[in-house]
Motif scaffolding. Sequence first.
Motif, PDB file in Angstrom:
ATOM      1  N   TRP A 136      27.685  -3.831  10.320  1.00  0.00           N
ATOM      2  CA  TRP A 136      26.703  -4.456   9.702  1.00  0.00           C
ATOM      3  C   TRP A 136      25.360  -3.839   9.540  1.00  0.00           C
ATOM      4  O   TRP A 136      24.643  -4.205   8.428  1.00  0.00           O
ATOM      5  N   LEU A 137      24.942  -2.876  10.115  1.00  0.00           N
ATOM      6  CA  LEU A 137      23.863  -2.012  10.030  1.00  0.00           C
ATOM      7  C   LEU A 137      24.203  -0.564   9.947  1.00  0.00           C
ATOM      8  O   LEU A 137      25.215  -0.246  10.852  1.00  0.00           O
ATOM      9  N   ASN A 138      23.344   0.125   9.685  1.00  0.00           N
ATOM     10  CA  ASN A 138      23.494   1.718   9.493  1.00  0.00           C
ATOM     11  C   ASN A 138      22.763   2.025  10.780  1.00  0.00           C
ATOM     12  O   ASN A 138      21.652   1.509  10.827  1.00  0.00           O
ATOM     13  N   ALA A 139      23.336   3.136  11.439  1.00  0.00           N
ATOM     14  CA  ALA A 139      22.992   3.646  12.478  1.00  0.00           C
ATOM     15  C   ALA A 139      21.762   4.344  12.289  1.00  0.00           C
ATOM     16  O   ALA A 139      20.896   4.676  13.361  1.00  0.00           O
ATOM     17  N   THR A 140      21.416   4.767  11.104  1.00  0.00           N
ATOM     18  CA  THR A 140      20.088   5.957  10.808  1.00  0.00           C
ATOM     19  C   THR A 140      18.784   4.947  11.129  1.00  0.00           C
ATOM     20  O   THR A 140      17.779   5.919  11.438  1.00  0.00           O
ATOM     21  N   ALA A 141      18.925   3.689  11.222  1.00  0.00           N
ATOM     22  CA  ALA A 141      17.467   2.858  11.536  1.00  0.00           C
ATOM     23  C   ALA A 141      17.145   2.763  13.007  1.00  0.00           C
ATOM     24  O   ALA A 141      16.292   2.428  13.510  1.00  0.00           O
ATOM     25  N   LEU A 142      18.265   2.920  13.802  1.00  0.00           N
ATOM     26  CA  LEU A 142      18.003   2.816  15.251  1.00  0.00           C
ATOM     27  C   LEU A 142      17.074   3.649  15.749  1.00  0.00           C
ATOM     28  O   LEU A 142      16.272   3.051  16.653  1.00  0.00           O
ATOM     29  N   PRO A 143      16.796   5.061  15.621  1.00  0.00           N
ATOM     30  CA  PRO A 143      15.417   5.606  15.970  1.00  0.00           C
ATOM     31  C   PRO A 143      14.263   4.952  15.700  1.00  0.00           C
ATOM     32  O   PRO A 143      13.350   5.071  16.608  1.00  0.00           O
ATOM     33  N   VAL A 144      14.205   4.488  14.674  1.00  0.00           N
ATOM     34  CA  VAL A 144      13.016   4.022  14.415  1.00  0.00           C
ATOM     35  C   VAL A 144      12.648   2.609  14.887  1.00  0.00           C
ATOM     36  O   VAL A 144      11.731   2.278  15.313  1.00  0.00           O
ATOM     37  N   LEU A 145      13.669   1.734  14.936  1.00  0.00           N
ATOM     38  CA  LEU A 145      13.838   0.649  15.515  1.00  0.00           C
ATOM     39  C   LEU A 145      13.475   0.740  17.188  1.00  0.00           C
ATOM     40  O   LEU A 145      12.409   0.014  17.734  1.00  0.00           O
ATOM     41  N   ALA A 146      13.949   1.797  17.896  1.00  0.00           N
ATOM     42  CA  ALA A 146      13.702   2.047  19.043  1.00  0.00           C
ATOM     43  C   ALA A 146      12.178   2.550  19.257  1.00  0.00           C
ATOM     44  O   ALA A 146      11.437   2.313  20.373  1.00  0.00           O
ATOM     45  N   GLU A 147      11.503   3.445  18.262  1.00  0.00           N
ATOM     46  CA  GLU A 147      10.198   3.677  18.191  1.00  0.00           C
ATOM     47  C   GLU A 147       9.414   2.351  18.298  1.00  0.00           C
ATOM     48  O   GLU A 147       8.292   2.198  18.883  1.00  0.00           O
ATOM     49  N   ILE A 148       9.806   1.506  17.650  1.00  0.00           N
ATOM     50  CA  ILE A 148       8.917   0.118  17.249  1.00  0.00           C
ATOM     51  C   ILE A 148       9.075  -0.499  18.785  1.00  0.00           C
ATOM     52  O   ILE A 148       7.901  -1.111  19.169  1.00  0.00           O
ATOM     53  N   ASP A 149      10.138  -0.735  19.213  1.00  0.00           N
ATOM     54  CA  ASP A 149      10.353  -1.370  20.315  1.00  0.00           C
ATOM     55  C   ASP A 149       9.452  -0.404  21.619  1.00  0.00           C
ATOM     56  O   ASP A 149       8.493  -1.279  22.563  1.00  0.00           O
ATOM     57  N   GLN A 150       9.451   0.813  21.783  1.00  0.00           N
ATOM     58  CA  GLN A 150       8.460   1.554  22.492  1.00  0.00           C
ATOM     59  C   GLN A 150       6.975   1.270  22.254  1.00  0.00           C
ATOM     60  O   GLN A 150       6.218   1.357  23.067  1.00  0.00           O
ATOM     61  N   HIS A 151       6.756   1.335  20.955  1.00  0.00           N
ATOM     62  CA  HIS A 151       5.187   1.301  20.711  1.00  0.00           C
ATOM     63  C   HIS A 151       4.876  -0.071  21.073  1.00  0.00           C
ATOM     64  O   HIS A 151       3.590  -0.256  21.868  1.00  0.00           O
ATOM     65  N   LEU A 152       5.743  -1.453  20.866  1.00  0.00           N
ATOM     66  CA  LEU A 152       5.313  -2.688  21.448  1.00  0.00           C
ATOM     67  C   LEU A 152       4.903  -2.640  22.743  1.00  0.00           C
ATOM     68  O   LEU A 152       4.241  -3.134  23.419  1.00  0.00           O
ATOM     69  N   SER A 153       5.963  -1.911  23.515  1.00  0.00           N
ATOM     70  CA  SER A 153       5.925  -1.713  24.798  1.00  0.00           C
ATOM     71  C   SER A 153       4.476  -1.280  25.566  1.00  0.00           C
ATOM     72  O   SER A 153       3.833  -1.715  26.441  1.00  0.00           O
ATOM     73  N   PHE A 154       4.189  -0.099  24.802  1.00  0.00           N
ATOM     74  CA  PHE A 154       3.039   0.660  25.165  1.00  0.00           C
ATOM     75  C   PHE A 154       1.954  -0.333  24.976  1.00  0.00           C
ATOM     76  O   PHE A 154       0.584  -0.213  25.706  1.00  0.00           O
ATOM     77  N   MET A 155       2.012  -1.098  23.896  1.00  0.00           N
ATOM     78  CA  MET A 155       0.767  -2.212  23.646  1.00  0.00           C
ATOM     79  C   MET A 155       0.762  -3.289  24.608  1.00  0.00           C
ATOM     80  O   MET A 155      -0.329  -4.010  24.448  1.00  0.00           O
ATOM     81  N   SER A 156       1.671  -3.616  25.399  1.00  0.00           N
ATOM     82  CA  SER A 156       1.686  -4.556  26.486  1.00  0.00           C
ATOM     83  C   SER A 156       0.708  -4.262  27.521  1.00  0.00           C
ATOM     84  O   SER A 156       0.491  -3.414  27.754  1.00  0.00           O
TER      85      SER A 156
END
Length: 97
Positions: free
Chosen positions: A43-63
């Motif tokens: 349902w989703l292309n895996a090419t976006a996974l690294p960027v999505l993981a980076e968003i998740d990491q960035h939000l974690s750093f902001m916590s």
Amino acid sequence: MLALEGDAQIAWLGEKGLPLVDELALEFDDGFRLVPTFIERGWLNATALPVLAEIDQHLSFMSGEHNAGLWQVEALARRTEWNQVRMLARTALTLLA
């Protein structure tokens, strides 16, 4: 929602009656947890996974208590950390399209 401009994010929070900026991160987290399943099912292309993981990491750093100011409504429009999240979210959207 993370890809929207700060003023649009603020308006969305107001429309939904959500007083907390962390609702943006919680909404992302809810969807991010489903990404592996969506990729597995095609349902989703895996090419976006690294960027999505980076968003998740960035939000974690902001916590954390030391970053409480980032989670104030006015920070959405003013802080560079949120600009970085928006840029990453826009990149992810183009990869998902």
